[in-house]
Write a protein that holds these residues in place. Structure first.
Motif, PDB file in Angstrom:
ATOM      1  N   VAL A 272       0.677  -1.729  -0.031  1.00  0.00           N
ATOM      2  CA  VAL A 272       0.038  -0.223   0.081  1.00  0.00           C
ATOM      3  C   VAL A 272       1.582   1.310  -0.291  1.00  0.00           C
ATOM      4  O   VAL A 272       1.817   1.132   0.733  1.00  0.00           O
ATOM      5  CB  VAL A 272      -1.015   0.237   1.205  1.00  0.00           C
ATOM      6  CG1 VAL A 272      -1.713   0.861   1.085  1.00  0.00           C
ATOM      7  CG2 VAL A 272      -1.428  -1.070   1.595  1.00  0.00           C
ATOM      8  N   ALA A 273       0.892   2.054  -1.550  1.00  0.00           N
ATOM      9  CA  ALA A 273       0.979   3.125  -1.590  1.00  0.00           C
ATOM     10  C   ALA A 273       0.932   4.333  -0.760  1.00  0.00           C
ATOM     11  O   ALA A 273      -1.065   4.490  -1.971  1.00  0.00           O
ATOM     12  CB  ALA A 273       1.746   3.666  -2.980  1.00  0.00           C
ATOM     13  N   LEU A 274       0.368   5.382   0.268  1.00  0.00           N
ATOM     14  CA  LEU A 274      -0.396   5.782   0.773  1.00  0.00           C
ATOM     15  C   LEU A 274       0.218   7.370   0.514  1.00  0.00           C
ATOM     16  O   LEU A 274       0.730   7.863   0.709  1.00  0.00           O
ATOM     17  CB  LEU A 274      -0.727   5.539   2.658  1.00  0.00           C
ATOM     18  CG  LEU A 274      -1.183   4.767   2.974  1.00  0.00           C
ATOM     19  CD1 LEU A 274      -1.281   4.345   4.175  1.00  0.00           C
ATOM     20  CD2 LEU A 274      -2.459   4.599   2.724  1.00  0.00           C
ATOM     21  N   LEU A 275      -0.964   8.291   0.087  1.00  0.00           N
ATOM     22  CA  LEU A 275      -0.652  10.065  -0.192  1.00  0.00           C
ATOM     23  C   LEU A 275      -0.955  10.260   0.688  1.00  0.00           C
ATOM     24  O   LEU A 275      -2.234  10.026   2.007  1.00  0.00           O
ATOM     25  CB  LEU A 275      -1.719   9.652  -1.552  1.00  0.00           C
ATOM     26  CG  LEU A 275      -0.993   9.082  -2.695  1.00  0.00           C
ATOM     27  CD1 LEU A 275      -2.025   9.388  -3.589  1.00  0.00           C
ATOM     28  CD2 LEU A 275      -0.068   9.262  -3.321  1.00  0.00           C
ATOM     29  N   ALA A 276      -0.164  11.268   1.049  1.00  0.00           N
ATOM     30  CA  ALA A 276       0.070  12.100   2.088  1.00  0.00           C
ATOM     31  C   ALA A 276      -1.444  12.959   2.490  1.00  0.00           C
ATOM     32  O   ALA A 276      -1.510  13.531   1.613  1.00  0.00           O
ATOM     33  CB  ALA A 276       1.102  13.198   2.229  1.00  0.00           C
ATOM     34  N   GLY A 277      -2.489  12.883   3.634  1.00  0.00           N
ATOM     35  CA  GLY A 277      -3.934  13.584   3.385  1.00  0.00           C
ATOM     36  C   GLY A 277      -4.054  13.284   5.206  1.00  0.00           C
ATOM     37  O   GLY A 277      -3.819  12.716   5.263  1.00  0.00           O
ATOM     38  N   GLN A 278      -5.259  14.399   5.081  1.00  0.00           N
ATOM     39  CA  GLN A 278      -5.793  13.883   7.040  1.00  0.00           C
ATOM     40  C   GLN A 278      -6.597  13.087   6.764  1.00  0.00           C
ATOM     41  O   GLN A 278      -6.806  12.421   7.998  1.00  0.00           O
ATOM     42  CB  GLN A 278      -7.475  14.961   6.565  1.00  0.00           C
ATOM     43  CG  GLN A 278      -6.424  16.461   7.213  1.00  0.00           C
ATOM     44  CD  GLN A 278      -8.207  17.557   7.099  1.00  0.00           C
ATOM     45  OE1 GLN A 278      -8.956  17.417   6.175  1.00  0.00           O
ATOM     46  NE2 GLN A 278      -7.136  18.439   8.041  1.00  0.00           N
ATOM     47  N   ALA A 279      -6.749  11.843   5.838  1.00  0.00           N
ATOM     48  CA  ALA A 279      -7.736  10.858   5.868  1.00  0.00           C
ATOM     49  C   ALA A 279      -6.568   9.851   6.176  1.00  0.00           C
ATOM     50  O   ALA A 279      -7.130   8.468   6.333  1.00  0.00           O
ATOM     51  CB  ALA A 279      -8.627  10.120   5.301  1.00  0.00           C
ATOM     52  N   THR A 280      -5.616  10.231   5.630  1.00  0.00           N
ATOM     53  CA  THR A 280      -4.337   8.956   5.527  1.00  0.00           C
ATOM     54  C   THR A 280      -3.957   8.413   6.907  1.00  0.00           C
ATOM     55  O   THR A 280      -3.849   6.590   6.342  1.00  0.00           O
ATOM     56  CB  THR A 280      -3.016   9.723   4.512  1.00  0.00           C
ATOM     57  OG1 THR A 280      -3.642  10.186   3.529  1.00  0.00           O
ATOM     58  CG2 THR A 280      -2.162   8.081   4.372  1.00  0.00           C
ATOM     59  N   PRO A 281      -3.757   8.797   8.067  1.00  0.00           N
ATOM     60  CA  PRO A 281      -3.371   8.315   9.151  1.00  0.00           C
ATOM     61  C   PRO A 281      -4.536   7.060   9.820  1.00  0.00           C
ATOM     62  O   PRO A 281      -4.896   6.460  10.394  1.00  0.00           O
ATOM     63  CB  PRO A 281      -3.036   9.732  10.060  1.00  0.00           C
ATOM     64  CG  PRO A 281      -2.840  10.590   9.066  1.00  0.00           C
ATOM     65  CD  PRO A 281      -3.411  10.282   8.287  1.00  0.00           C
ATOM     66  N   VAL A 299       4.363   6.064   3.591  1.00  0.00           N
ATOM     67  CA  VAL A 299       3.365   7.636   2.964  1.00  0.00           C
ATOM     68  C   VAL A 299       4.106   7.687   2.171  1.00  0.00           C
ATOM     69  O   VAL A 299       4.956   8.399   2.352  1.00  0.00           O
ATOM     70  CB  VAL A 299       2.725   7.936   4.255  1.00  0.00           C
ATOM     71  CG1 VAL A 299       2.523   9.075   4.226  1.00  0.00           C
ATOM     72  CG2 VAL A 299       1.876   6.664   5.542  1.00  0.00           C
ATOM     73  N   PHE A 300       3.064   8.775   0.534  1.00  0.00           N
ATOM     74  CA  PHE A 300       4.433   9.435   0.486  1.00  0.00           C
ATOM     75  C   PHE A 300       3.667  11.116   0.324  1.00  0.00           C
ATOM     76  O   PHE A 300       2.906  11.106   0.717  1.00  0.00           O
ATOM     77  CB  PHE A 300       4.776   9.191  -1.232  1.00  0.00           C
ATOM     78  CG  PHE A 300       5.033   7.531  -1.100  1.00  0.00           C
ATOM     79  CD1 PHE A 300       6.411   7.624  -1.711  1.00  0.00           C
ATOM     80  CD2 PHE A 300       4.442   6.280  -1.019  1.00  0.00           C
ATOM     81  CE1 PHE A 300       7.188   6.050  -1.871  1.00  0.00           C
ATOM     82  CE2 PHE A 300       4.936   5.004  -1.332  1.00  0.00           C
ATOM     83  CZ  PHE A 300       6.334   5.115  -1.662  1.00  0.00           C
ATOM     84  N   ASN A 301       4.736  12.623   0.071  1.00  0.00           N
ATOM     85  CA  ASN A 301       4.282  12.985  -0.284  1.00  0.00           C
ATOM     86  C   ASN A 301       3.899  13.568  -0.866  1.00  0.00           C
ATOM     87  O   ASN A 301       3.371  15.377  -1.100  1.00  0.00           O
ATOM     88  CB  ASN A 301       5.554  14.714   0.955  1.00  0.00           C
ATOM     89  CG  ASN A 301       5.493  14.259   2.025  1.00  0.00           C
ATOM     90  OD1 ASN A 301       4.118  13.818   3.684  1.00  0.00           O
ATOM     91  ND2 ASN A 301       6.522  13.782   2.758  1.00  0.00           N
ATOM     92  N   ALA A 306       5.193   7.728  -5.136  1.00  0.00           N
ATOM     93  CA  ALA A 306       4.736   6.658  -4.853  1.00  0.00           C
ATOM     94  C   ALA A 306       4.175   5.778  -6.528  1.00  0.00           C
ATOM     95  O   ALA A 306       4.799   4.813  -5.744  1.00  0.00           O
ATOM     96  CB  ALA A 306       3.684   7.429  -4.587  1.00  0.00           C
ATOM     97  N   VAL A 307       4.374   6.613  -7.256  1.00  0.00           N
ATOM     98  CA  VAL A 307       4.336   5.665  -8.518  1.00  0.00           C
ATOM     99  C   VAL A 307       5.742   5.143  -8.926  1.00  0.00           C
ATOM    100  O   VAL A 307       5.224   3.793  -9.284  1.00  0.00           O
ATOM    101  CB  VAL A 307       3.950   6.673  -9.545  1.00  0.00           C
ATOM    102  CG1 VAL A 307       3.850   5.341 -11.208  1.00  0.00           C
ATOM    103  CG2 VAL A 307       2.531   7.581  -9.707  1.00  0.00           C
ATOM    104  N   LYS A 308       7.061   4.894  -8.394  1.00  0.00           N
ATOM    105  CA  LYS A 308       7.991   5.085  -9.077  1.00  0.00           C
ATOM    106  C   LYS A 308       7.733   3.729  -7.547  1.00  0.00           C
ATOM    107  O   LYS A 308       8.211   2.343  -8.483  1.00  0.00           O
ATOM    108  CB  LYS A 308       9.170   5.716  -8.449  1.00  0.00           C
ATOM    109  CG  LYS A 308      10.156   5.316  -8.934  1.00  0.00           C
ATOM    110  CD  LYS A 308      10.642   5.920 -10.176  1.00  0.00           C
ATOM    111  CE  LYS A 308      12.052   5.485 -11.313  1.00  0.00           C
ATOM    112  NZ  LYS A 308      12.036   4.149 -11.805  1.00  0.00           N
ATOM    113  N   VAL A 309       8.078   4.021  -6.903  1.00  0.00           N
ATOM    114  CA  VAL A 309       7.997   2.736  -5.661  1.00  0.00           C
ATOM    115  C   VAL A 309       6.740   1.379  -6.235  1.00  0.00           C
ATOM    116  O   VAL A 309       7.283   0.448  -5.839  1.00  0.00           O
ATOM    117  CB  VAL A 309       8.086   3.781  -4.387  1.00  0.00           C
ATOM    118  CG1 VAL A 309       7.476   2.064  -3.709  1.00  0.00           C
ATOM    119  CG2 VAL A 309       9.043   4.189  -4.009  1.00  0.00           C
ATOM    120  N   ALA A 310       5.530   1.591  -6.519  1.00  0.00           N
ATOM    121  CA  ALA A 310       4.741   0.876  -6.763  1.00  0.00           C
ATOM    122  C   ALA A 310       5.670   0.072  -8.129  1.00  0.00           C
ATOM    123  O   ALA A 310       5.049  -1.081  -7.785  1.00  0.00           O
ATOM    124  CB  ALA A 310       3.227   1.810  -7.120  1.00  0.00           C
TER     125      ALA A 310
END
Length: 350
Positions: A272-281, A299-301, A306-310
């Motif tokens: 799971v590559a999580l994009l930073a945001g209020q709901a992410t935590p 978690v990615f900023n 995120a795409v590269k790691v995916a």
């Protein structure tokens, strides 16, 4: 009582004006929490395949009144209708389609658009307005899942229930089989030949950012589902594949509960590559609570990293899926910008 009078002026809405002045009675309205855009577009595609003159508009991004002066009495009109467009209508379309209904729009997620419904009951009433004003000669095509919910609705129209279509289609997932079934039911009411229906369904490629196949690269398929802004939509996307998935998720908070999504992620997603945001935590916590491996969540900023790691995580035969279960605000302007950036990044991969 749906019109507000101020002095001599009457305040109304574009959709009400459309129903008043539209020259044709062949109006098909499509609503539902998810699938309304795809279903409306497929209905239009089927009618066009059968050589009908069709106008597609509404929530799909084409203003109601932009083409009204060009419509002829024999033409067909297909409208995608949101709950906010439906909540104060005083006319219903001849054929109404209700794709599905889940919890949504109960708090504002877009800082530039505070629209939301105060309760789930209010949201349901707004959606059902699509059929509220129908006559005995009109039709409501509705998902069989809603049969129980419709029991006490006292609608005048003829109700046709749909399940899933087994027609060959390019659209992945059981939810798209339901969308196809709804569109086929409309086509049959419009007396379209089965051969035209099957041909149109087979050639329909779906809508951008709705489980859209971006590309295949070295045995890995990349799907863009940026339109999925709720846990329910992402669950639907995950259930569309049997292959192992690398999921890009997370973002702005819409007040969603991620418990059920976390369970499905644990069953189907290897990273799971999580994009930073209020709901992410909240999403991360839901995953860790059910013992999803901590080292398989990052978690990615920014989206490009995120795409590269995916890509690095994906093996031959696997799926990389952007389906965030969250709104886009914060890191992106909207789901379209998020989708555009994901597609651009995937196209650049080597």
């Amino acid at each position: 009582d749906k019109k507000v009078k101020i002095g001599q002026a009457i305040i109304t809405t574009p959709v009400n004006l459309f129903f008043i002045f539209c020259p044709t009675q062949n109006i098909i309205g499509v609503t539902g929490t998810k699938g309304k855009g795809s279903t409306a577009s497929l209905v239009a595609h089927i009618l066009q395949t059968a050589k009908k003159k069709v106008w597609l508009g509404g929530n799909i991004g084409i203003a109601f009144l932009a083409f009204i002066d060009k419509i002829k009495p024999t033409d067909w009109v297909v409208l995608e209708l949101s709950s906010f467009q439906l909540e104060d209508i005083i006319t219903s379309p001849h054929i109404a389609v209700f794709t599905n209904f889940v919890k949504e729009h109960l708090r504002p997620a877009d800082p530039n658009n505070p629209n939301h419904h105060k309760t789930l009951a209010e949201y349901w009433r707004a959606k059902l307005n699509i059929a509220h004003w129908q006559l005995k000669s009109d039709y409501l095509i509705v998902n069989t899942n809603l049969k129980k919910k419709l029991k006490n609705s006292q609608l005048a129209s003829k109700i046709i229930y749909f399940t899933k279509s087994d027609l060959p289609s390019q659209l992945p997932g059981a939810h798209n089989q339901e969308n196809v079934a709804a569109a086929v039911a409309v086509a049959k009411l419009a007396k379209i030949k089965q051969t035209d229906i099957a041909k149109a369904v087979a050639s329909f490629q779906g809508l951008i950012y709705r489980l859209q196949l971006v590309r295949g690269l070295r045995g890995v398929r990349y799907y863009n589902d940026s339109f999925a802004t709720t846990p329910e939509a992402t669950i639907t996307a995950l259930k569309s594949f049997t292959e192992p998935i690398i999921l890009l998720a997370g973002g702005a908070d819409k007040g969603s509960d991620f418990k059920q999504l976390a369970k499905i992620i644990k069953q189907r997603v290897k990273f799971v590559a999580l994009l930073a945001g209020q709901a992410t935590p909240k999403l991360k916590k839901a995953l860790l609570t059910i013992s999803y491996p901590k080292n398989q969540i990052v978690v990615f900023n920014n989206l490009p990293t995120a795409v590269k790691v995916a890509q690095e995580q994906a093996k031959i035969g696997e799926i990389v899926l952007l389906s965030t279960a969250c709104a886009s605000f914060g890191m992106f302007k909207n789901y379209k910008e998020r989708g555009q950036l994901f597609t651009a990044m995937v196209q650049k991969l080597k």
